[in-house]
Design an enzyme around this catalytic site. Structure first.
Site, short mmCIF file in Angstrom:
data_model
loop_
_atom_site.label_atom_id
_atom_site.label_comp_id
_atom_site.label_asym_id
_atom_site.label_seq_id
_atom_site.Cartn_x
_atom_site.Cartn_y
_atom_site.Cartn_z
N TYR A 10 40.71 39.02 24.20
CA TYR A 10 39.78 37.96 24.60
C TYR A 10 39.24 37.18 23.39
O TYR A 10 38.06 36.81 23.38
CB TYR A 10 38.57 38.53 25.36
CG TYR A 10 38.91 39.39 26.55
CD1 TYR A 10 39.70 38.90 27.59
CD2 TYR A 10 38.42 40.69 26.66
CE1 TYR A 10 39.98 39.68 28.70
CE2 TYR A 10 38.70 41.48 27.76
CZ TYR A 10 39.49 40.97 28.78
OH TYR A 10 39.75 41.75 29.87
N TYR A 138 35.97 41.26 39.35
CA TYR A 138 36.91 41.47 38.24
C TYR A 138 37.65 42.77 38.51
O TYR A 138 37.02 43.83 38.67
CB TYR A 138 36.20 41.56 36.89
CG TYR A 138 37.18 41.90 35.78
CD1 TYR A 138 37.95 40.91 35.19
CD2 TYR A 138 37.36 43.22 35.37
CE1 TYR A 138 38.88 41.23 34.21
CE2 TYR A 138 38.29 43.54 34.39
CZ TYR A 138 39.05 42.54 33.82
OH TYR A 138 39.98 42.86 32.86
N ASP A 232 37.10 49.58 43.93
CA ASP A 232 37.39 49.64 42.50
C ASP A 232 36.15 50.22 41.81
O ASP A 232 35.18 49.49 41.57
CB ASP A 232 37.74 48.24 42.00
CG ASP A 232 38.07 48.22 40.53
OD1 ASP A 232 37.82 49.23 39.85
OD2 ASP A 232 38.57 47.18 40.06
N LYS A 261 37.96 53.87 32.96
CA LYS A 261 36.84 53.76 32.02
C LYS A 261 36.20 55.10 31.64
O LYS A 261 36.67 55.71 30.69
CB LYS A 261 35.82 52.74 32.54
CG LYS A 261 36.39 51.32 32.52
CD LYS A 261 35.38 50.27 32.17
CE LYS A 261 36.02 48.98 31.73
NZ LYS A 261 36.39 48.07 32.84
C1 LIG Z 1 37.59 47.34 33.27
C2 LIG Z 1 37.88 47.16 34.70
C3 LIG Z 1 39.20 47.04 35.16
C4 LIG Z 1 40.40 46.98 34.23
O1 LIG Z 1 40.54 48.15 33.50
P1 LIG Z 1 41.46 48.13 32.17
O2 LIG Z 1 41.49 49.54 31.74
O3 LIG Z 1 40.78 47.21 31.21
O4 LIG Z 1 42.79 47.62 32.58
C5 LIG Z 1 39.39 46.90 36.52
N1 LIG Z 1 38.36 46.92 37.39
C6 LIG Z 1 37.09 47.05 36.98
C7 LIG Z 1 35.99 47.10 37.99
C8 LIG Z 1 36.80 47.15 35.63
O5 LIG Z 1 35.53 47.25 35.21
#
Ligand SMILES: *Cc1c(COP(=O)(O)O)cnc(C)c1O
Length: 412
Positions: A10, A138, A232, A261
């Site tokens: 980024y 996102y 997600d 994460k």
């Molecule tokens: C960070 C994130 C992603 C993407 O994860 P990466 O490991 O960066 O590919 C997808 N969904 C959510 C909600 C996120 O916070």
């Protein structure tokens, strides 16, 4: 300096300031080569929930490194992946019992979307090839994940012509919006495979919150239209919003959930896509065509699974969720003053997430520089300054972070 050939995430490489050279991390601190030390307000993109270098995770991963750093998951399995699978499925609500591993959040979203598509194909239902997602979402940077992100968001707008055309609507925060979502689903349900949403916190596209009843409404409407629900939890999972998973606050059990994460406590890349037994069962048949055709090379990497198991040990042996509610109270108290500042549009706190939304479009480069001058690592994006520290942060260190936010935001 060396590192000129690195292409950073980024970053406009022509104008971005030189990155800082980190040499060591410990607890909530990042040590720099030049001798400075920064208190981290971001837990390295929300991963390091137990702080950096936690001895229990370090020791567990070191032992795994000595015996078996990796082995392919095709035809072979190993104890760390078996144990982690048992533990994740026990922690998750309902029949979320089938775990597929990958190495990044975006890929776990791709896999969840692929599962949803194939769930219908395997049952002989055709035409359900699209997804419904929400503004301010996102879900990642790969192509299917980008297609369900907020379409206006600067990050991916450029690629709109190359992305699958999804149905993207407002979250149903009001009864009118719920009725509108119902009508949209009436129109499109036959083309949709699933609804995908970040539960309670839409993180990387603006740190927007919604109430548990909003998530519950999404779930009810998805069920009513016979659609799969993908949650997600990559940002919200593992205690960040005050419960182990955000969906628990709404009493919602999805059909598919994505995790990454904080899964390994911020040590080794690992992600998981977890499906219910009912979803999984549509993949079982005599036909090889019905198998889930996905297989990351590093699927179920033993180092990552060992780290995740050690991280889950810490959630059992240390009072993480109690720490989250203490962080929440302190953030509320210490960020409250920001609400009255002229440059501030909104202040909001949920669990171990504190957000100060600014008016207009701030000079991010300057803001980030100011935070480093204050001795803290805080990385505003868009129009938000946020804190998502390690869940183990001590009150004094958190006060340093909130004081820096008050000073930097107050001076705008
Ligand atoms: C960070 C994130 C992603 C993407 O994860 P990466 O490991 O960066 O590919 C997808 N969904 C959510 C909600 C996120 O916070």
């Amino acid at each position: 300096m060396t590192g000129d050939r690195l292409w950073l995430p980024y970053s406009q490489m022509q104008t971005a300031p030189s990155p800082l050279l980190a040499t060591r991390t410990e607890g909530v601190r990042i040590y720099l080569k030049d001798g400075r030390c920064l208190i981290d307000g971001t837990a390295s993109w929300w991963t390091a929930c137990h702080g950096y270098n936690h001895p229990h995770i370090r020791d567990t991963v070191s032992r795994q490194l000595e015996t078996m750093p990796h082995v392919m998951l095709g035809g072979l399995v190993h104890d760390p992946v078996i144990t982690l699978t048992e533990r994740l499925t026990k922690l998750l609500p309902g029949p979320l019992n089938r775990v597929f591993y990958s190495e990044s959040g975006s890929v776990s979203v791709e896999i969840g979307m692929k599962m949803a598509l194939q769930y219908w194909i395997n049952q002989g239902v055709s035409g359900r090839t699209r997804f419904l997602s929400f503004r301010d979402a996102y879900h990642g940077d790969t192509f299917a994940a980008m297609s369900v992100c907020d379409p206006e968001d600067g990050m991916h707008r450029l690629f709109s012509g190359a992305l699958a055309d999804q149905v993207i609507v407002d979250l149903p925060r009001t009864p009118d919006e719920a009725a509108a979502l119902g009508r949209t689903l009436d129109r499109h349900a036959g083309q949709l495979a699933a609804v995908i949403v970040e539960p309670l916190v839409q993180a990387a596209a603006g740190m927007k919150f919604h109430a548990p009843h909003v998530l519950a409404t999404v779930a009810v409407l998805a069920r009513r239209h016979d659609l799969l629900l993908i949650l997600d939890e990559i940002a919200t999972g593992f205690g960040r919003t005050g419960t182990m998973f955000a969906c628990k606050q709404a009493g919602v059990t999805p059909d598919i959930v994505t995790l990454s994460k904080a899964l390994t406590g911020g040590t080794i890349p690992l992600a998981a896509t977890v499906a219910t037994d009912a979803v999984y069962e549509t993949f079982l048949s005599d036909s090889p065509e019905h198998a889930l055709m996905h297989g990351p090379t590093y699927c179920g990497n033993p180092l990552g699974c060992a780290a995740a198991n050690a991280s889950l040990d810490l959630f059992e042996t240390e009072p993480r969720l109690v720490q989250v509610s203490a962080i929440e109270a302190q953030l509320r108290h210490e960020l409250a003053d920001c609400a009255g500042m002229p440059g501030v549009a909104d202040v909001r706190v949920m669990g171990a997430i504190g957000v100060v939304e600014l008016k207009g479009r701030p000079d991010l480069g300057r803001l980030r520089e100011r935070f480093v001058e204050e001795g803290v690592w805080v990385r505003p994006f868009g129009n938000v300054v946020y804190l998502m520290p390690a869940l183990v942060i001590e009150p004094d260190d958190l006060s340093v972070l909130t004081a820096a936010v008050r000073r930097v935001v107050g001076a705008r």
